[in-house]
Structure formats: structure tokens, C-alpha cells
Scaffold this motif. Structure first.
Motif, mmCIF file in Angstrom:
data_model
loop_
_atom_site.group_PDB
_atom_site.id
_atom_site.type_symbol
_atom_site.label_atom_id
_atom_site.label_comp_id
_atom_site.label_asym_id
_atom_site.label_seq_id
_atom_site.Cartn_x
_atom_site.Cartn_y
_atom_site.Cartn_z
ATOM 1 N N UNK A 125 17.107 47.406 62.828
ATOM 2 C CA UNK A 125 16.572 46.953 64.116
ATOM 3 C C UNK A 125 16.127 48.132 64.964
ATOM 4 N N UNK A 126 16.906 49.221 64.946
ATOM 5 C CA UNK A 126 16.520 50.414 65.693
ATOM 6 C C UNK A 126 15.175 50.941 65.190
ATOM 7 N N UNK A 127 15.011 50.977 63.892
ATOM 8 C CA UNK A 127 13.782 51.481 63.288
ATOM 9 C C UNK A 127 12.573 50.629 63.676
ATOM 10 N N UNK A 128 12.668 49.333 63.467
ATOM 11 C CA UNK A 128 11.507 48.486 63.741
ATOM 12 C C UNK A 128 11.212 48.373 65.233
ATOM 13 N N UNK A 129 12.238 48.407 66.051
ATOM 14 C CA UNK A 129 11.999 48.424 67.493
ATOM 15 C C UNK A 129 11.291 49.724 67.876
ATOM 16 N N UNK A 130 11.681 50.825 67.252
ATOM 17 C CA UNK A 130 10.996 52.092 67.473
ATOM 18 C C UNK A 130 9.531 52.025 67.062
ATOM 19 N N UNK A 131 9.264 51.374 65.958
ATOM 20 C CA UNK A 131 7.879 51.205 65.497
ATOM 21 C C UNK A 131 7.067 50.429 66.534
ATOM 22 N N UNK A 132 7.651 49.351 67.026
ATOM 23 C CA UNK A 132 6.947 48.535 68.018
ATOM 24 C C UNK A 132 6.726 49.301 69.316
ATOM 25 N N UNK A 133 7.713 50.087 69.731
ATOM 26 C CA UNK A 133 7.542 50.910 70.931
ATOM 27 C C UNK A 133 6.452 51.959 70.711
ATOM 28 N N UNK A 134 6.369 52.515 69.506
ATOM 29 C CA UNK A 134 5.314 53.478 69.195
ATOM 30 C C UNK A 134 3.943 52.811 69.334
ATOM 31 N N UNK A 135 3.826 51.596 68.830
ATOM 32 C CA UNK A 135 2.564 50.863 68.945
ATOM 33 C C UNK A 135 2.186 50.616 70.405
ATOM 34 N N UNK A 136 3.195 50.522 71.260
ATOM 35 C CA UNK A 136 2.949 50.304 72.686
ATOM 36 C C UNK A 136 2.873 51.636 73.448
ATOM 37 N N UNK A 137 2.824 52.749 72.708
ATOM 38 C CA UNK A 137 2.738 54.109 73.267
ATOM 39 C C UNK A 137 3.949 54.479 74.121
ATOM 40 N N UNK A 138 5.097 53.895 73.821
ATOM 41 C CA UNK A 138 6.355 54.235 74.499
ATOM 42 C C UNK A 138 7.109 55.230 73.609
ATOM 43 N N UNK A 139 6.552 56.431 73.503
ATOM 44 C CA UNK A 139 7.030 57.415 72.537
ATOM 45 C C UNK A 139 8.445 57.913 72.806
ATOM 46 N N UNK A 140 8.803 58.107 74.069
ATOM 47 C CA UNK A 140 10.158 58.592 74.383
ATOM 48 C C UNK A 140 11.208 57.570 73.956
ATOM 49 N N UNK A 141 10.965 56.300 74.278
ATOM 50 C CA UNK A 141 11.901 55.246 73.863
ATOM 51 C C UNK A 141 11.963 55.155 72.344
ATOM 52 N N UNK A 142 10.796 55.248 71.712
ATOM 53 C CA UNK A 142 10.741 55.156 70.250
ATOM 54 C C UNK A 142 11.526 56.296 69.607
ATOM 55 N N UNK A 143 11.355 57.504 70.132
ATOM 56 C CA UNK A 143 12.059 58.647 69.565
ATOM 57 C C UNK A 143 13.572 58.465 69.635
ATOM 58 N N UNK A 144 14.062 57.973 70.758
ATOM 59 C CA UNK A 144 15.503 57.732 70.897
ATOM 60 C C UNK A 144 15.998 56.717 69.869
ATOM 61 N N UNK A 145 15.216 55.675 69.659
ATOM 62 C CA UNK A 145 15.603 54.659 68.681
ATOM 63 C C UNK A 145 15.583 55.219 67.258
#
Length: 161
Positions: A125-145
Motif C-alpha cells: 500500500x505504501x508503494x502504490x500510494x507513493x506511485x499515485x502521489x508521484x502521478x499527482x506531482x506530490x514528490x515529497x509525500x511520495x518519497x516518504x512513502x
């Protein structure tokens, strides 16, 4: 920062996303997935519709099979029924995967976030949520995940700067 997120994304995702197009099932993980789905179909054939309807795990299996057939609407109905009978991280994770495969980003994010309320360090879940955040250009949140997902897989990686 963006390069780190993309690098982690590539490392975690290679071979993990369900394909959008037909894959060659004669070798590799595709063959394993196909065999798993075939086994689940045979397993489900032993149960009546009313038995499946009343059992959380049988609904989960049915949703998995329907997802593999790209029958998203029925798959969502089955996983929602499974969740109503017993919420757990696997049900919520599969719901996120179904929505993600169907292109429903908002619903997918909600399902993955809900799964993390049940199991806060669930790497998938952490991985795929990070992928989705990356798609939304939320890179800082994605990196943490992505970092949390890596630590969940390899605890000795806690020392990553």
C-alpha cells in the motif's frame, strides 16, 4: 529530489503493476499469476453464489479473479462485499488495486490510505500510494512513502539519509 523519487519508484514497481495489455503467460510471473487465477476459478466453482455472497474470503477471491478479467465493476462489488463482511488490509489493498487498474485515482488513494489505517507499514500500500502521489506531482509525500515501504521490506534500510 524528483530523481530520487523516480529511482525508488522504478525499483519498487518493476514487475508489480498489473499489465494494461495482454502479456505472454508462457514464462515468468505472468504464468504464475495465470495459474493462481485459474486455481481460484476452480476453487470458486465449488461454491454456490449464496455461499460466496456470505463469505468475506470468497468475495475477495472472486474480486481478484474479476480484476484479472478486467471486469472492474463486478470486482468492486465483490471487494466491497468482502470488506463489509470483514475489513482487513488485504481487502482494502485489493480495492485500491482495482480502482488503480480502472484509472480511478481518487478512489484508489482512499483505499490505500484506509489500508494503512489498518496496517500502517504495509509495503504494498505504501508503494502504490507513493506511485499515485508521484502521478499527482506530490514528490515529497511520495518519497516518504517509498522510504517507509523500503524499510518495511528491509528494516536495515532505516539508516537511508
Amino acid at each position: 529530489m524528483k530523481q530520487i523519487v523516480i529511482a525508488v519508484f522504478v525499483i519498487l514497481i518493476v514487475g508489480c503493476v498489473p499489465p494494461k495489455k495482454k502479456i505472454d503467460y508462457s514464462k515468468g510471473m505472468g504464468f504464475v499469476v495465470e495459474k493462481k487465477v485459474d486455481s481460484l476459478r476452480l476453487f470458486l466453482d465449488n461454491y454456490s453464489a449464496s455461499e460466496i455472497e456470505s463469505d468475506s474470503m470468497l468475495n475477495y477471491f472472486e474480486a481478484y479473479v474479476l480484476l484479472s478479467e478486467e471486469n472492474y465493476e463486478k470486482s468492486i462489488k465483490s471487494i466491497d462485499k468482502s470488506i463489509s463482511l470483514g475489513k482487513d488490509v488485504n481487502n482494502l489493498y485489493l480495492k485500491g488495486m482495482i480502482h488503480m487498474a480502472h484509472g480511478d485515482t481518487i478512489e484508489s488513494i482512499e483505499a490505500f490510505e484506509e489500508s494503512l489505517k489498518v496496517f500502517p507499514d504495509f509495503p504494498n500500500s505504501l508503494n502504490y500510494l507513493g506511485i499515485l502521489y508521484t502521478k499527482k506531482s506530490l514528490y515529497d509525500k511520495a518519497e516518504l512513502l517509498f522510504r517507509r515501504a523500503l524499510v518495511g521490506i528491509q528494516p536495515q534500510l532505516r539508516q537511508i539519509p
